[in-house]
Design an enzyme around this catalytic site. Sequence first.
Site, PDB file in Angstrom:
ATOM      1  N   CYS A 182       0.826  -1.215   0.000  1.00  0.00           N
ATOM      2  CA  CYS A 182       0.000   0.000   0.000  1.00  0.00           C
ATOM      3  C   CYS A 182       0.858   1.262   0.000  1.00  0.00           C
ATOM      4  CB  CYS A 182      -0.860  -0.039   1.259  1.00  0.00           C
ATOM      5  SG  CYS A 182      -1.778   1.455   1.513  1.00  0.00           S
ATOM      6  N   ARG A 184     -12.973   1.315  -4.858  1.00  0.00           N
ATOM      7  CA  ARG A 184     -12.238   1.029  -3.621  1.00  0.00           C
ATOM      8  C   ARG A 184     -11.536   2.301  -3.108  1.00  0.00           C
ATOM      9  NH1 ARG A 184      -7.910  -1.014  -1.112  1.00  0.00           N
ATOM     10  NH2 ARG A 184      -8.446  -2.733   0.249  1.00  0.00           N
ATOM     11  N   GLU A 233      -2.489   3.673  -5.694  1.00  0.00           N
ATOM     12  CA  GLU A 233      -2.367   3.657  -4.234  1.00  0.00           C
ATOM     13  C   GLU A 233      -1.805   2.324  -3.758  1.00  0.00           C
ATOM     14  OE1 GLU A 233      -5.535   5.295  -1.904  1.00  0.00           O
ATOM     15  OE2 GLU A 233      -5.971   6.809  -3.411  1.00  0.00           O
TER      16      GLU A 233
END
Length: 496
Positions: free
Chosen positions: A324, A424, A433
């Site tokens: 992430c 999302r 992301e």
Amino acid sequence: MGKNNFSNDTHYFRKKVDSQNGYALTFDDIICVPGFTNFDPVDIDIQTMIGPFSFKIPIFSAAMDTVTETEMAIQMALLGGLGVIHRNCPYEKQLMMVKKVKRARSFIVREVATVHPKDTDVQVKQKMDQFGVSGLVVLDDDDRVIGIVTARDLPYDQNQKYRVEEIMTKNPICSMDGISREEAQQKLYEIRKEKLPLVNDQNQLVGLITRKDLRPEFPDASKDKEGRLLCGLGISPNLPKNPFDLETFKKIDELCDIFFTDVADVYKSNDLTGIKEIMDITQTPIVLGNIGTFEAAERILTKFDFPEDKLIGLKVGMGSGSICITTIQTGIGAPTLFATAEVADAIQMYNPKIALISDGGFINSGDLTKAFAAGADVTMSGHFFAGCTESPGYIDTIGGRKVKVYRGMGSKEARSTGPYAFDRYANVKKLAEGVSDYVPFVGSVKGVLDQLCEGLKNGLVYGGARTIQEAKQIVIRKITHAGKIESSAHDLLSRK
Ligand code: IMP
């Protein structure tokens, strides 16, 4: 360990991780302190609950397309956890995967590795490595079973080239699909073989039974009332727009056990209203996520009137996943440890029946103990499982090491599959992301879960907690950078 002391103190978990004083700590910032152990280590029980469902292992695999599809979901449920199937695909594919999990019988492999009779021994070797198996079923052009080739059939002489048809065992004994466990056991004994292909009435392959899969039933399997494996599914916070997808979604709803809204930050009024609409027309209970703060949990639990039987859990953590980069890109994040403690206090205050799922950022089994000490009921990881045999994708080799691809659902690579999971994130434009990378191939999910559970159980023994509930009382302390260095191997020839 005595009675809960978190029920009386409204700031109990937040004090533990010092968020009261402005910190957003992560696993490496803290350590769990030893507690008094007045029980036998064999008495440790790590089972947990989410709504009406109970799990012998409090560890779930993440809704990611390089982590959880059918194979992973089946194996996780067989072993006592749960696989949450991803949503980076059309609804029909989700329906197909959920169906397979609900229909799975523990001893039948449905995704069988196969080869063609004209393939070479080199291709056989590669396929065995890719699938992590020692035998392949040989199919003709019409998918009919005509042979089996195993590692023992491969020539010693690497320069000698063979076709599969020259080295395979021809016309292996097969059984019709629908065979019972006992019949399969008897058959394998009679023919003294390791593998029994299952076929339909046209002799086409539909499954495979191996001797090793016929070991006693999985005693810890996570099952529904009818004895079928439990299945989780990542969903959008919005109902499908086109009528065909909506119909498919309703079929999924009839089969699936728990929905997990798969959103980076669900603390948005549009998403929460969307979820309310989903709850109005579905029966499957929902775990809502992800959120990261006390305030978000408080609002969700007090202002939205989600039905008690529909909202069964909150999933927390933002920006902490190993793939992430949300926090790098946006500056916003809620480390999983911090988010767990924040939301644990809100749950204690407003609805202790809600389960708390800590999601992402786990690197070692010790991190699991830390999450439970901060208030979690369940942990979820992609990182632990992306390198397993049962995760989707092939095994590659880099620099002599076996690896598998692991990618964030917000990575450019995952998004290029299609718009399925675009909602999302906050926007659907170009900002990535997540990243795509490799993780080491780590073998079966069983081996990984065994090791994680052992670490967790030993953590509970040292912490003086017999259960996941008692783990919530394990004492947490902040550590310094020096403490962090000292807590792993150090001052050795290769570790300065
Ligand atoms: P990990 O186990 O530390 O790798 O974290 C897995 C978790 O990261 C998932 O369960 C998701 O909540 C989250 N996640 C998955 N893909 C992305 C992404 O692309 N960006 C941010 N978070 C992600």
